[in-house]
Design a protein around this motif. Sequence first.
Motif, mmCIF file in Angstrom:
data_model
loop_
_atom_site.group_PDB
_atom_site.id
_atom_site.type_symbol
_atom_site.label_atom_id
_atom_site.label_comp_id
_atom_site.label_asym_id
_atom_site.label_seq_id
_atom_site.Cartn_x
_atom_site.Cartn_y
_atom_site.Cartn_z
ATOM 1 N N VAL A 176 0.844 -1.195 0.000
ATOM 2 C CA VAL A 176 0.000 0.000 0.000
ATOM 3 C C VAL A 176 0.878 1.242 0.000
ATOM 4 N N THR A 177 0.584 2.187 -0.911
ATOM 5 C CA THR A 177 1.346 3.436 -1.014
ATOM 6 C C THR A 177 0.487 4.668 -0.766
ATOM 7 N N ASP A 178 -0.829 4.532 -0.941
ATOM 8 C CA ASP A 178 -1.778 5.646 -0.820
ATOM 9 C C ASP A 178 -1.536 6.737 -1.860
ATOM 10 N N ASN A 179 -0.762 6.426 -2.895
ATOM 11 C CA ASN A 179 -0.567 7.363 -4.003
ATOM 12 C C ASN A 179 -1.744 7.212 -4.968
ATOM 13 N N PRO A 180 -2.465 8.274 -5.293
ATOM 14 C CA PRO A 180 -3.642 8.140 -6.156
ATOM 15 C C PRO A 180 -3.335 7.651 -7.564
ATOM 16 N N PHE A 181 -2.077 7.755 -7.989
ATOM 17 C CA PHE A 181 -1.704 7.294 -9.328
ATOM 18 C C PHE A 181 -1.184 5.852 -9.335
ATOM 19 N N ASP A 182 -1.063 5.244 -8.149
ATOM 20 C CA ASP A 182 -0.610 3.858 -8.049
ATOM 21 C C ASP A 182 -1.810 2.924 -8.065
ATOM 22 N N VAL A 183 -1.660 1.803 -8.776
ATOM 23 C CA VAL A 183 -2.726 0.807 -8.820
ATOM 24 C C VAL A 183 -2.108 -0.566 -9.062
ATOM 25 N N ALA A 184 -2.588 -1.560 -8.336
ATOM 26 C CA ALA A 184 -2.089 -2.932 -8.453
ATOM 27 C C ALA A 184 -3.188 -3.834 -9.002
ATOM 28 N N ILE A 185 -2.768 -4.868 -9.708
ATOM 29 C CA ILE A 185 -3.703 -5.846 -10.254
ATOM 30 C C ILE A 185 -3.780 -7.034 -9.306
ATOM 31 N N SER A 186 -4.985 -7.383 -8.880
ATOM 32 C CA SER A 186 -5.193 -8.572 -8.070
ATOM 33 C C SER A 186 -5.692 -9.682 -8.994
ATOM 34 N N GLY A 187 -4.879 -10.720 -9.181
ATOM 35 C CA GLY A 187 -5.233 -11.780 -10.120
ATOM 36 C C GLY A 187 -4.506 -11.617 -11.434
ATOM 37 N N GLU A 235 -2.107 -14.239 -28.548
ATOM 38 C CA GLU A 235 -2.499 -12.845 -28.693
ATOM 39 C C GLU A 235 -3.168 -12.325 -27.418
ATOM 40 N N PRO A 236 -3.077 -11.008 -27.166
ATOM 41 C CA PRO A 236 -3.708 -10.440 -25.966
ATOM 42 C C PRO A 236 -5.226 -10.503 -26.037
ATOM 43 N N LEU A 237 -5.827 -10.837 -24.916
ATOM 44 C CA LEU A 237 -7.286 -10.926 -24.810
ATOM 45 C C LEU A 237 -7.756 -9.943 -23.748
ATOM 46 N N ALA A 238 -8.649 -9.036 -24.128
ATOM 47 C CA ALA A 238 -9.168 -8.056 -23.176
ATOM 48 C C ALA A 238 -9.987 -8.759 -22.094
ATOM 49 N N VAL A 239 -9.775 -8.374 -20.843
ATOM 50 C CA VAL A 239 -10.513 -8.966 -19.725
ATOM 51 C C VAL A 239 -11.245 -7.856 -18.974
ATOM 52 N N GLU A 240 -12.312 -8.236 -18.290
ATOM 53 C CA GLU A 240 -13.099 -7.264 -17.535
ATOM 54 C C GLU A 240 -12.300 -6.771 -16.335
ATOM 55 N N VAL A 241 -12.287 -5.475 -16.132
ATOM 56 C CA VAL A 241 -11.537 -4.881 -15.033
ATOM 57 C C VAL A 241 -12.423 -4.788 -13.800
ATOM 58 N N THR A 242 -12.175 -5.664 -12.843
ATOM 59 C CA THR A 242 -12.978 -5.662 -11.610
ATOM 60 C C THR A 242 -12.120 -5.876 -10.373
ATOM 61 N N HIS A 243 -10.822 -5.984 -10.558
ATOM 62 C CA HIS A 243 -9.991 -6.426 -9.437
ATOM 63 C C HIS A 243 -8.716 -5.601 -9.306
ATOM 64 N N LEU A 244 -8.831 -4.285 -9.463
ATOM 65 C CA LEU A 244 -7.688 -3.411 -9.219
ATOM 66 C C LEU A 244 -7.660 -2.979 -7.753
ATOM 67 N N ILE A 245 -6.461 -2.684 -7.259
ATOM 68 C CA ILE A 245 -6.302 -2.209 -5.881
ATOM 69 C C ILE A 245 -5.729 -0.790 -5.948
ATOM 70 N N PRO A 246 -6.563 0.227 -5.778
ATOM 71 C CA PRO A 246 -6.079 1.612 -5.850
ATOM 72 C C PRO A 246 -5.118 1.927 -4.709
ATOM 73 N N GLY A 247 -4.172 2.828 -4.968
ATOM 74 C CA GLY A 247 -3.239 3.262 -3.937
ATOM 75 C C GLY A 247 -2.304 2.172 -3.475
ATOM 76 N N ALA A 248 -1.959 1.247 -4.375
ATOM 77 C CA ALA A 248 -1.073 0.142 -4.008
ATOM 78 C C ALA A 248 -0.251 -0.271 -5.229
ATOM 79 N N LEU A 249 0.841 -0.987 -4.975
ATOM 80 C CA LEU A 249 1.711 -1.464 -6.045
ATOM 81 C C LEU A 249 2.063 -2.928 -5.823
ATOM 82 N N GLU A 250 2.174 -3.661 -6.912
ATOM 83 C CA GLU A 250 2.629 -5.053 -6.833
ATOM 84 C C GLU A 250 4.149 -5.070 -6.898
#
Length: 257
Positions: A89-100, A198-213
Amino acid sequence: MYRGIYGATSAMLVQEKAIDVTSNNLANIDTVGFKRRIAVNKSFPEVLVQRRESVEPYGKAVYWPIGNSSLNVVLSETAIDASEGVVRVTDNPFDVAISGRGFFSLQDGAGNVFYTRAGNFTLDFNGVLVTQEGQSVLGEGGTPIVVGDADIVEINESGAVIADGEVVGQIQLFDFQDPTHLRNVGKNLFQVSDASGEPLAVEVTHLIPGALERSNVNVVHEMVRLIEGQRAYEASARSLTVQDEQTGSLITTFGRS
């Protein structure tokens, strides 16, 4: 005898490259979104080993099969360990982590498309959402996300980029049939390969705002692998020295008429 020299030499080369891979993993332990690489070895195709004898009095050669054997080992490839790293967790509004599963999509000034798990974003002078290296973060339709000169910017769990209370873009995530075979083109940047699919678009439902992986490198595991590789290299070097000395002795003993 020469087969022993070739075998020891190939083993040294394999361990040298494996040590390089491990050292690179350790060097990127603090790189956001870094995925450790794994050295994959393979043996040369097996060949039939035969014993050659001459039959008197005609001197005709007769071959007796001994069995199949592989002559060498080589570094086949380096594969990506796609497992997730620890989220900090960074609490930076521009940071976002992917869960999954999933990767962010990026584009550089030349139009090249990259994929990454590193979500430490920022804004450039034009108010475009970019990475720390300056690649644009792509949203819906494969276009950069323009925030402008907004005072308050946030990214929510569904990937919506909100500037001063208004949604200005939607982060896209992509997945691959086999992400372990993505082509590494930077510390935490990847490109599509034939093996990855090839890349396959996936539904975005599992981001963690204010955090980094963080990197998924395990220091203890990599240090053990580094020590193993160094010892295996030293053992192969000693074997090569012995083979060389024995070859010299044979030449000295039987090489003179």
